[in-house]
Write a protein that holds these residues in place. Structure first.
Motif, PDB file in Angstrom:
ATOM      1  N   ASN A  27     -12.685 -38.122 -24.224  1.00 60.19           N
ATOM      2  CA  ASN A  27     -13.190 -37.432 -23.046  1.00 60.19           C
ATOM      3  C   ASN A  27     -13.703 -38.383 -21.986  1.00 60.19           C
ATOM      4  O   ASN A  27     -14.325 -37.967 -21.022  1.00 60.19           O
ATOM      5  N   VAL A  29     -13.156 -40.212 -18.786  1.00 63.65           N
ATOM      6  CA  VAL A  29     -12.172 -40.072 -17.717  1.00 63.65           C
ATOM      7  C   VAL A  29     -11.783 -41.396 -17.095  1.00 63.65           C
ATOM      8  O   VAL A  29     -10.613 -41.651 -16.868  1.00 63.65           O
ATOM      9  N   ARG A  63     -11.413 -28.093 -15.064  1.00 62.87           N
ATOM     10  CA  ARG A  63     -10.609 -28.497 -16.221  1.00 62.87           C
ATOM     11  C   ARG A  63     -10.516 -27.332 -17.184  1.00 62.87           C
ATOM     12  O   ARG A  63     -11.515 -26.829 -17.686  1.00 62.87           O
ATOM     13  N   LEU A  67      -9.022 -32.666 -23.160  1.00 64.40           N
ATOM     14  CA  LEU A  67      -8.245 -33.888 -23.064  1.00 64.40           C
ATOM     15  C   LEU A  67      -7.753 -34.299 -24.441  1.00 64.40           C
ATOM     16  O   LEU A  67      -8.374 -33.993 -25.461  1.00 64.40           O
ATOM     17  N   HIS A  68      -6.636 -35.020 -24.458  1.00 64.74           N
ATOM     18  CA  HIS A  68      -6.053 -35.463 -25.717  1.00 64.74           C
ATOM     19  C   HIS A  68      -6.342 -36.942 -25.932  1.00 64.74           C
ATOM     20  O   HIS A  68      -6.564 -37.697 -24.988  1.00 64.74           O
ATOM     21  N   TRP A 192      -2.779 -42.246 -21.547  1.00 65.74           N
ATOM     22  CA  TRP A 192      -3.999 -41.457 -21.711  1.00 65.74           C
ATOM     23  C   TRP A 192      -3.983 -40.269 -20.766  1.00 65.74           C
ATOM     24  O   TRP A 192      -3.198 -40.196 -19.821  1.00 65.74           O
ATOM     25  N   ASN A 193      -4.863 -39.335 -21.031  1.00 70.70           N
ATOM     26  CA  ASN A 193      -4.835 -38.006 -20.429  1.00 70.70           C
ATOM     27  C   ASN A 193      -6.078 -37.766 -19.580  1.00 70.70           C
ATOM     28  O   ASN A 193      -7.084 -37.279 -20.078  1.00 70.70           O
ATOM     29  N   PRO A 194      -6.038 -38.071 -18.265  1.00 67.52           N
ATOM     30  CA  PRO A 194      -7.228 -37.895 -17.435  1.00 67.52           C
ATOM     31  C   PRO A 194      -7.505 -36.462 -17.028  1.00 67.52           C
ATOM     32  O   PRO A 194      -8.650 -36.108 -16.717  1.00 67.52           O
ATOM     33  N   PHE A 195      -6.450 -35.607 -16.987  1.00 64.59           N
ATOM     34  CA  PHE A 195      -6.675 -34.244 -16.498  1.00 64.59           C
ATOM     35  C   PHE A 195      -5.502 -33.347 -16.885  1.00 64.59           C
ATOM     36  O   PHE A 195      -4.346 -33.679 -16.611  1.00 64.59           O
ATOM     37  N   GLU A 196      -5.826 -32.198 -17.499  1.00 65.63           N
ATOM     38  CA  GLU A 196      -4.820 -31.171 -17.786  1.00 65.63           C
ATOM     39  C   GLU A 196      -3.532 -31.777 -18.360  1.00 65.63           C
ATOM     40  O   GLU A 196      -3.561 -32.473 -19.349  1.00 65.63           O
ATOM     41  N   TRP A 199      -0.968 -37.449 -17.177  1.00 61.93           N
ATOM     42  CA  TRP A 199      -1.142 -38.610 -18.049  1.00 61.93           C
ATOM     43  C   TRP A 199      -0.902 -39.873 -17.239  1.00 61.93           C
ATOM     44  O   TRP A 199      -0.129 -39.868 -16.283  1.00 61.93           O
TER      45      TRP A 199
END
Length: 207
Positions: A27, A29, A63, A67-68, A192-196, A199
């Motif tokens: 999580n 960001v 959001r 996040l993954h 990595w996954n910053p939002f929805e 990536w």
């Protein structure tokens, strides 16, 4: 390259492996910007701003999805060092299975609702160049593998470098082109996954 690591050779001693953690908690960001203990001394992380949607959209929807965890890309025996994008670009499926740690892992199989993600490239000095490309992560063979995903990311960066190499960046420090940074110098560390469904690749550059 004088410090090139051959992934087909025996792995390094455990005492020489970096203890660097790619991103930490899922999580977080901000994209990691601190220097890393790469085994190659002239390898530097590319600083990027994390993707966020426009302020108006974010304020109305926020959001909606968790996040993954980041997806890491390592050569066998070289933990947290990344994987050459040039190798990803030129190698076939079988070769990558021999070279990459967990190459056949179905990296998003734990999230069956995800069928497509969007990869954003936010290269410093070229933020004016909008680069957002969809990737189908469920294929006819099932969920996408780590190696297949890495190859698609590398292809995106190859095309991005082709597009921007003749452009004038807003900042010269990370300039792309002959005599500066070229695709052959790029290393994919993680995704990595910053939002929805957005990536971003955590990338390093070999100077």
């Amino acid at each position: 390259m004088s410090h090139y690591i051959n992934p087909l050779h025996p792995s390094v001693h455990a005492g020489n492996i970096s203890s660097y953690s790619t991103l930490g908690a899922a999580n977080q960001v901000p994209l990691p910007a601190a220097p890393s203990a790469f085994l190659i001394p002239n390898r530097r992380r590319l600083p990027q701003t994390p993707y966020t949607p426009s302020g108006k959209w974010k304020s109305t929807s926020g959001r909606m999805q968790p996040l993954h965890n980041p997806i890491v890309f390592d050569m066998k025996g070289y933990s947290k060092q990344g994987f050459s994008m040039q190798e990803l670009y030129v190698r076939g499926e079988y070769a990558l299975e021999q070279m990459m740690q967990g190459a056949t892992d179905q990296v998003l199989a734990h999230a069956p609702h995800i069928r497509k993600i969007t990869v954003h490239i936010r290269w410093p000095g070229y933020e004016y160049t909008e680069w957002a490309r969809p990737i189908e992560v469920v294929t006819s063979r099932g969920p996408i593998t780590r190696a297949a995903l890495a190859q698609i990311i590398a292809l995106n960066f190859a095309r991005f470098c082709e597009k921007t190499q003749m452009e004038r960046p807003q900042s010269p420090h990370w300039r792309i082109g002959h005599g500066s940074i070229t695709f052959e110098r790029l290393v994919l560390v993680s995704l990595w996954n910053p939002f929805e469904d957005a990536w971003q690749a955590d990338v390093a550059v070999d100077f």
